[in-house]
Write an enzyme that holds these catalytic residues in place. Sequence first.
Site, PDB file in Angstrom:
ATOM      1  CE1 TYR A  25      19.482  40.915 -32.689  1.00  0.00           C
ATOM      2  CE2 TYR A  25      19.683  41.119 -35.070  1.00  0.00           C
ATOM      3  CZ  TYR A  25      19.458  40.348 -33.951  1.00  0.00           C
ATOM      4  OH  TYR A  25      19.203  39.001 -34.087  1.00  0.00           O
ATOM      5  CD  GLU A  72      19.563  36.922 -36.597  1.00  0.00           C
ATOM      6  OE1 GLU A  72      19.674  38.087 -37.050  1.00  0.00           O
ATOM      7  OE2 GLU A  72      19.170  36.668 -35.440  1.00  0.00           O
ATOM      8  CE1 TYR A 113      11.087  28.748 -39.387  1.00  0.00           C
ATOM      9  CE2 TYR A 113      11.556  26.862 -37.979  1.00  0.00           C
ATOM     10  CZ  TYR A 113      11.726  28.208 -38.290  1.00  0.00           C
ATOM     11  OH  TYR A 113      12.557  28.989 -37.516  1.00  0.00           O
ATOM     12  CB  THR A 128       3.589  19.308 -40.452  1.00  0.00           C
ATOM     13  OG1 THR A 128       3.849  20.193 -39.357  1.00  0.00           O
ATOM     14  CG2 THR A 128       2.096  19.250 -40.710  1.00  0.00           C
ATOM     15  CB  VAL A 177       8.745  25.794 -29.633  1.00  0.00           C
ATOM     16  CG1 VAL A 177       7.669  26.721 -29.096  1.00  0.00           C
ATOM     17  CG2 VAL A 177       9.090  24.744 -28.593  1.00  0.00           C
TER      18      VAL A 177
END
Length: 407
Positions: A98, A140, A191, A284, A398
């Site tokens: 960052y 995160e 994913y 998927t 997305v």
Amino acid sequence: MLSTASRETIRATLPVVGAHLDAITTTFYRRMFAARPELERDLFNRGNQHQGEQQKALAGAVAAFASLQLDPDPERVALILSRIAHKHASLGVTAEQYWIVHEHLFAAIVEILGEAVTPEVASAWDEVYWLMAHTLIDLENGLYARSGVQPGEVWRTVRVARRELQSADAVTFTLTALPGEELPRFAPGQYISVGAHLPDGARQIRQYSLCGSPSDETWRITIKRVPASIGPDGSTRPAGEVSNHLYNTVFEGDELSVTTPFGDLELIDDGSPVLLASAGIGCTPMLGMLHHLASSPEREREVAIVHADRSLADHAHRRELEEVARSIPGSTLHRWYETITDEHAVPALVRAGRADIAELPVREGTRAYLCGPLPFMMSLREGLIARGVPASRIHYEVFGPDSWSAR
């Protein structure tokens, strides 16, 4: 929360900064990649950079976050930042990076806006940046901790146990852990990232949904090769750099570099009716959810499955989708194909044309999950809202830069 002084400065300068954000983000990436070429080569998606999609997504996210500091909407902020945080975690982004972004982003702001960037303006936008950055860093780090890894340490090597053709352009890889290791569990809908080492020496990263059952000891991902094409505006869309490479070069016994599973399109087990809508390879993540529903105690849950594709031949996982739908007592499968060559040979509830939610019953309390091309998802979302489904109960995935959630 912004300080009072910074909030007023942001309110006064947001129209000007917003009007130049596309130029600022384009300049930012140019400066950063010139100084740190390894970031473009090994971390950022080169295809999205060349098409300008990443620049648009970054500009939209910054503008939306700044606007939401003036007129707070915690739910929308959470949506925007959660999606970014999951994507960053799937890339192994760490807090130190960052500072790199900060350096080149603020240099770009000064380059584009010049003398308009007074010390007060710079201080206010610096406060916005670090408020957004620290929130993302915290999110995160929480994702890393939940996954049992140190920040950024998300990569592992897996072996391809099976390669299975799903259609002429789609292939499924079954992945196994190396000897002595285990694959982490995943939530249905999540994913993994795959790091592909390309012939020019770059390591390009792409995300692929886990389409098998979360209870399996193996992972399954499906790769669809993408040919070059001409867009509706006449522009040339390049062939899929990573998907085509994986489709053409990966076979049984090969090893792949992949990450721990991430993604915030997770099936919520609250017993409510479910609508799973996909188009093309967007099926998927829905398969992962359906396999979970088929094996869970909630098998009686009412499930509407919607899928749209170009044709029966193009529909990857077609037979698997039919089989898992039949295994869920409360499910109904609806399909649309742009081209149907023999209308007498297709199953029931198969229609020609594009998916139309107006033709389907939508139960009260439905939770909808969408994945596919952006125009498909936007159309279905509008249709669902028109049918009374609250926006908060419509979830989507997305792949690539998300220019939707910031709208």
